[in-house]
Design a protein around this motif. Structure first.
Motif, PDB file in Angstrom:
ATOM      1  N   PHE A 104     -40.056  26.450  71.673  1.00 36.28           N
ATOM      2  CA  PHE A 104     -41.435  26.561  72.159  1.00 36.28           C
ATOM      3  C   PHE A 104     -42.464  26.355  71.054  1.00 36.28           C
ATOM      4  O   PHE A 104     -43.642  26.668  71.240  1.00 36.28           O
ATOM      5  CB  PHE A 104     -41.637  27.943  72.798  1.00 36.28           C
ATOM      6  CG  PHE A 104     -40.736  28.214  73.958  1.00 36.28           C
ATOM      7  CD1 PHE A 104     -41.112  27.872  75.254  1.00 36.28           C
ATOM      8  CD2 PHE A 104     -39.488  28.800  73.757  1.00 36.28           C
ATOM      9  CE1 PHE A 104     -40.267  28.104  76.319  1.00 36.28           C
ATOM     10  CE2 PHE A 104     -38.643  29.036  74.821  1.00 36.28           C
ATOM     11  CZ  PHE A 104     -39.028  28.685  76.106  1.00 36.28           C
ATOM     12  N   THR A 105     -42.026  25.837  69.906  1.00 37.19           N
ATOM     13  CA  THR A 105     -42.933  25.696  68.768  1.00 37.19           C
ATOM     14  C   THR A 105     -44.184  24.900  69.124  1.00 37.19           C
ATOM     15  O   THR A 105     -45.315  25.338  68.870  1.00 37.19           O
ATOM     16  CB  THR A 105     -42.211  25.033  67.583  1.00 37.19           C
ATOM     17  OG1 THR A 105     -41.125  25.861  67.173  1.00 37.19           O
ATOM     18  CG2 THR A 105     -43.165  24.836  66.416  1.00 37.19           C
ATOM     19  N   ARG A 106     -44.012  23.725  69.700  1.00 38.50           N
ATOM     20  CA  ARG A 106     -45.171  22.864  69.982  1.00 38.50           C
ATOM     21  C   ARG A 106     -46.137  23.482  70.999  1.00 38.50           C
ATOM     22  O   ARG A 106     -47.346  23.545  70.743  1.00 38.50           O
ATOM     23  CB  ARG A 106     -44.706  21.480  70.425  1.00 38.50           C
ATOM     24  CG  ARG A 106     -44.090  20.666  69.291  1.00 38.50           C
ATOM     25  CD  ARG A 106     -43.671  19.280  69.760  1.00 38.50           C
ATOM     26  NE  ARG A 106     -43.043  18.520  68.696  1.00 38.50           N
ATOM     27  CZ  ARG A 106     -43.690  17.811  67.778  1.00 38.50           C
ATOM     28  NH1 ARG A 106     -45.019  17.765  67.823  1.00 38.50           N
ATOM     29  NH2 ARG A 106     -43.038  17.157  66.841  1.00 38.50           N
ATOM     30  N   PRO A 107     -45.665  23.919  72.167  1.00 38.53           N
ATOM     31  CA  PRO A 107     -46.636  24.508  73.109  1.00 38.53           C
ATOM     32  C   PRO A 107     -47.282  25.788  72.594  1.00 38.53           C
ATOM     33  O   PRO A 107     -48.470  26.029  72.841  1.00 38.53           O
ATOM     34  CB  PRO A 107     -45.804  24.779  74.369  1.00 38.53           C
ATOM     35  CG  PRO A 107     -44.382  24.740  73.933  1.00 38.53           C
ATOM     36  CD  PRO A 107     -44.335  23.799  72.783  1.00 38.53           C
ATOM     37  N   LEU A 108     -46.531  26.611  71.847  1.00 38.91           N
ATOM     38  CA  LEU A 108     -47.117  27.839  71.318  1.00 38.91           C
ATOM     39  C   LEU A 108     -48.188  27.523  70.280  1.00 38.91           C
ATOM     40  O   LEU A 108     -49.306  28.062  70.339  1.00 38.91           O
ATOM     41  CB  LEU A 108     -46.040  28.731  70.698  1.00 38.91           C
ATOM     42  CG  LEU A 108     -46.571  29.997  70.014  1.00 38.91           C
ATOM     43  CD1 LEU A 108     -47.255  30.914  71.015  1.00 38.91           C
ATOM     44  CD2 LEU A 108     -45.458  30.730  69.273  1.00 38.91           C
ATOM     45  N   PHE A 109     -47.870  26.644  69.335  1.00 39.78           N
ATOM     46  CA  PHE A 109     -48.850  26.309  68.305  1.00 39.78           C
ATOM     47  C   PHE A 109     -50.061  25.612  68.914  1.00 39.78           C
ATOM     48  O   PHE A 109     -51.189  25.786  68.443  1.00 39.78           O
ATOM     49  CB  PHE A 109     -48.204  25.449  67.212  1.00 39.78           C
ATOM     50  CG  PHE A 109     -47.564  26.256  66.124  1.00 39.78           C
ATOM     51  CD1 PHE A 109     -48.119  26.325  64.853  1.00 39.78           C
ATOM     52  CD2 PHE A 109     -46.406  26.980  66.355  1.00 39.78           C
ATOM     53  CE1 PHE A 109     -47.548  27.079  63.844  1.00 39.78           C
ATOM     54  CE2 PHE A 109     -45.812  27.732  65.369  1.00 39.78           C
ATOM     55  CZ  PHE A 109     -46.385  27.790  64.099  1.00 39.78           C
ATOM     56  N   HIS A 110     -49.841  24.835  69.945  1.00 38.55           N
ATOM     57  CA  HIS A 110     -50.957  24.188  70.646  1.00 38.55           C
ATOM     58  C   HIS A 110     -51.930  25.250  71.154  1.00 38.55           C
ATOM     59  O   HIS A 110     -53.152  25.138  70.956  1.00 38.55           O
ATOM     60  CB  HIS A 110     -50.413  23.358  71.815  1.00 38.55           C
ATOM     61  CG  HIS A 110     -51.471  22.666  72.614  1.00 38.55           C
ATOM     62  ND1 HIS A 110     -51.974  21.431  72.287  1.00 38.55           N
ATOM     63  CD2 HIS A 110     -52.130  23.056  73.733  1.00 38.55           C
ATOM     64  CE1 HIS A 110     -52.894  21.072  73.170  1.00 38.55           C
ATOM     65  NE2 HIS A 110     -53.013  22.046  74.062  1.00 38.55           N
ATOM     66  N   ARG A 111     -51.388  26.295  71.791  1.00 37.67           N
ATOM     67  CA  ARG A 111     -52.226  27.372  72.316  1.00 37.67           C
ATOM     68  C   ARG A 111     -52.925  28.124  71.182  1.00 37.67           C
ATOM     69  O   ARG A 111     -54.131  28.413  71.262  1.00 37.67           O
ATOM     70  CB  ARG A 111     -51.377  28.353  73.125  1.00 37.67           C
ATOM     71  CG  ARG A 111     -50.855  27.813  74.439  1.00 37.67           C
ATOM     72  CD  ARG A 111     -51.921  27.817  75.495  1.00 37.67           C
ATOM     73  NE  ARG A 111     -52.450  29.153  75.690  1.00 37.67           N
ATOM     74  CZ  ARG A 111     -53.624  29.403  76.235  1.00 37.67           C
ATOM     75  NH1 ARG A 111     -54.403  28.409  76.608  1.00 37.67           N
ATOM     76  NH2 ARG A 111     -54.043  30.653  76.394  1.00 37.67           N
ATOM     77  N   LEU A 112     -52.200  28.431  70.122  1.00 33.76           N
ATOM     78  CA  LEU A 112     -52.766  29.221  69.030  1.00 33.76           C
ATOM     79  C   LEU A 112     -53.848  28.449  68.276  1.00 33.76           C
ATOM     80  O   LEU A 112     -54.871  29.016  67.870  1.00 33.76           O
ATOM     81  CB  LEU A 112     -51.662  29.644  68.056  1.00 33.76           C
ATOM     82  CG  LEU A 112     -50.612  30.614  68.595  1.00 33.76           C
ATOM     83  CD1 LEU A 112     -49.514  30.834  67.562  1.00 33.76           C
ATOM     84  CD2 LEU A 112     -51.242  31.949  68.990  1.00 33.76           C
ATOM     85  N   LEU A 113     -53.633  27.153  68.089  1.00 33.68           N
ATOM     86  CA  LEU A 113     -54.587  26.351  67.339  1.00 33.68           C
ATOM     87  C   LEU A 113     -55.888  26.127  68.107  1.00 33.68           C
ATOM     88  O   LEU A 113     -56.974  26.083  67.519  1.00 33.68           O
ATOM     89  CB  LEU A 113     -53.956  25.009  66.969  1.00 33.68           C
ATOM     90  CG  LEU A 113     -52.842  25.074  65.915  1.00 33.68           C
ATOM     91  CD1 LEU A 113     -52.083  23.760  65.856  1.00 33.68           C
ATOM     92  CD2 LEU A 113     -53.407  25.446  64.551  1.00 33.68           C
ATOM     93  N   LEU A 114     -55.794  26.012  69.432  1.00 34.52           N
ATOM     94  CA  LEU A 114     -56.980  25.737  70.239  1.00 34.52           C
ATOM     95  C   LEU A 114     -57.772  26.998  70.579  1.00 34.52           C
ATOM     96  O   LEU A 114     -58.965  26.914  70.847  1.00 34.52           O
ATOM     97  CB  LEU A 114     -56.586  25.035  71.546  1.00 34.52           C
ATOM     98  CG  LEU A 114     -56.149  23.575  71.444  1.00 34.52           C
ATOM     99  CD1 LEU A 114     -55.903  23.014  72.836  1.00 34.52           C
ATOM    100  CD2 LEU A 114     -57.200  22.731  70.735  1.00 34.52           C
ATOM    101  N   SER A 115     -57.111  28.142  70.577  1.00 35.40           N
ATOM    102  CA  SER A 115     -57.755  29.380  71.022  1.00 35.40           C
ATOM    103  C   SER A 115     -58.556  30.022  69.894  1.00 35.40           C
ATOM    104  O   SER A 115     -58.098  30.086  68.748  1.00 35.40           O
ATOM    105  CB  SER A 115     -56.708  30.376  71.516  1.00 35.40           C
ATOM    106  OG  SER A 115     -55.989  29.856  72.617  1.00 35.40           O
ATOM    107  N   SER A 116     -59.729  30.519  70.232  1.00 31.90           N
ATOM    108  CA  SER A 116     -60.525  31.291  69.277  1.00 31.90           C
ATOM    109  C   SER A 116     -59.970  32.710  69.223  1.00 31.90           C
ATOM    110  O   SER A 116     -59.217  33.129  70.111  1.00 31.90           O
ATOM    111  CB  SER A 116     -61.983  31.336  69.737  1.00 31.90           C
ATOM    112  OG  SER A 116     -62.075  32.100  70.939  1.00 31.90           O
ATOM    113  N   PRO A 117     -60.315  33.480  68.198  1.00 32.81           N
ATOM    114  CA  PRO A 117     -59.889  34.886  68.169  1.00 32.81           C
ATOM    115  C   PRO A 117     -60.312  35.652  69.415  1.00 32.81           C
ATOM    116  O   PRO A 117     -59.565  36.494  69.916  1.00 32.81           O
ATOM    117  CB  PRO A 117     -60.572  35.437  66.915  1.00 32.81           C
ATOM    118  CG  PRO A 117     -60.736  34.245  66.027  1.00 32.81           C
ATOM    119  CD  PRO A 117     -61.026  33.109  66.955  1.00 32.81           C
TER     120      PRO A 117
END
Length: 413
Positions: A257-270
């Motif tokens: 799940f590396t790609r979908p998880l990092f996608h979410r984390l990188l796009l989301s603000s705190p």
């Protein structure tokens, strides 16, 4: 008729589970066995090695008569809510007479008095728990210390040190939560416990020549391949794993799940991350900062760099899972979870299990779901979403797998 309930993950099913199953049937003189099993994501926030359908098939080969899915709303939660959801499902069948779980204690005498005193969560217990969590202790350690302080202050017979030592053992701790759930639900189900044999939960090495924890089995698969686990699992487990791996449906790990998880984390603000379930104590800021400090963008690297005394691996995995699945804090609040599961989702059954289902059509206090289209419920929507996300991370992606929950009838064996 004696119907025994089990609460399982089977990730994967191994000889220790087979021992527990046999002992559970013997101790309860069971006429049938119903298992509540986690779906594709587990209590420690990890994805299962293979999907829930394959693991339900393992359970049926073992001799379980009916496999019910524990909704992800409860499956990927701390012990209190994991236990509450699972016990509530067994209670809702209307036919389960006994609940059998493994423990390091091997007897109920040490746990029952604690459950009786802790079931009605007092202001003192909540305050003590908050105080312990504020020190940076993990939830299990904080709960053990808070329970010990509360009970000794109330004049209990057991020393604080003895309570902490008892609950420091993970199966005792989870077993206590099962007992508390039974009391909170005013259940007539009788608890029974089996001494955990040879291997402890989470052991990374086999306990003896034939018994290994699920963690040790998964480590062996990762390091030495499927052939290495032959002494520690029933033949049907090895066969099912081989079939699933050959079809590209496993092994599934967090790195899948590396790609979908990092996608979410990188796009989301705190601020956006803060809205997810279990995102507490400013963890969202630590995550955003850590993303830029990683030498390699992998889930394992992220987890290791995030891990502290306050943020345990289990806490972090569950939090990241809720980000991956976009589970919002409001969806899984204490008040929402306290309402209990809303349905009994059938994953599989035997010939005897078919008869149990027929009885449950009259006895169950919740609707019985054999097709996803049979019911609309918020927790079922979370389950369907979780299963699709899980299948989308498999090595071999296909429409049938991604939307299997909409098409797959219960497995019959």
């Amino acid at each position: 008729m004696n119907i025994t309930g089990l609460i399982v993950e089977y990730n994967p099913l191994h000889n220790g589970h087979a021992y527990h199953f046999a002992e559970a049937k013997r101790l309860t003189n069971a006429d049938g066995v119903i298992a509540v099993m986690s779906g594709d994501f587990l209590q420690r926030g990890e994805p299962a090695l293979v999907n829930k359908w394959a693991r339900a098939e393992m359970a049926l080969h073992l001799g379980v008569d009916l496999v019910l899915e524990l909704p992800v709303a409860y499956a990927a939660q701390p012990a209190e809510w994991f236990a509450y959801g699972a016990v509530a499902l067994l209670e809702a069948t209307g036919i389960v007479t006994d609940l059998c779980f493994g423990s390091e204690a091997g007897q109920l005498e040490a746990l029952l008095p604690l459950a009786e005193q802790l079931a009605d969560e007092s202001d003192a217990l909540r305050a003590a728990l908050a105080e312990q969590l504020a020190t940076g202790a993990s939830y299990p350690a904080a709960y053990a210390a808070a329970a010990a302080a509360t009970l000794t202050a109330a004049g209990g017979d057991t020393s604080s040190e003895a309570i902490v030592a008892l609950l420091a053992q993970p199966n005792n701790s989870l077993g206590l939560q099962y007992l508390i759930a039974l009391r909170r639900l005013r259940s007539r189900i009788s608890p029974v416990t089996v001494l955990r044999n040879s291997s402890n939960y989470g052991d990374v090495l086999p306990g003896n020549a034939t018994i290994a924890s699920a963690t040790a089995v998964r480590r062996l698969i990762e390091s030495d391949g499927l052939s290495a686990i032959a002494p520690y699992v029933p033949h049907f487990t090895a066969d099912i794993l081989a079939r699933e791996f050959a079809a590209g449906r496993g092994p599934v790990t967090w790195e899948s799940f590396t790609r979908p998880l990092f996608h979410r984390l990188l796009l989301s603000s705190p601020q956006e991350l803060a809205g997810h379930h279990e995102m507490t104590e400013g963890l969202q800021y630590r995550i955003k900062k850590t993303l830029y400090e990683l030498e390699k963008p992998t889930v394992s690297a992220l987890l290791q760099q995030l891990k502290t005394k306050r943020y345990t691996l289990t806490k972090l995995q569950r939090t990241l899972l809720h980000v991956l699945l976009q589970n919002e804090r409001s969806e899984l609040s204490r008040s929402a979870l306290a309402e209990g599961p809303g349905y009994l989702r059938v994953l599989g059954f035997s010939t005897k299990g078919r008869k149990l289902l027929k009885i449950m059509r009259k006895s169950a206090s919740l609707p019985i779901v054999t097709r996803a289209a049979d019911l609309s419920h918020p927790h079922l929507e979370l389950d369907l979403k979780a299963s699709s996300v899980y299948a989308n991370a498999m090595q071999e992606r296909d429409q049938d797998s991604i939307f299997r929950d909409y098409r797959q009838p219960p497995i019959m064996l």
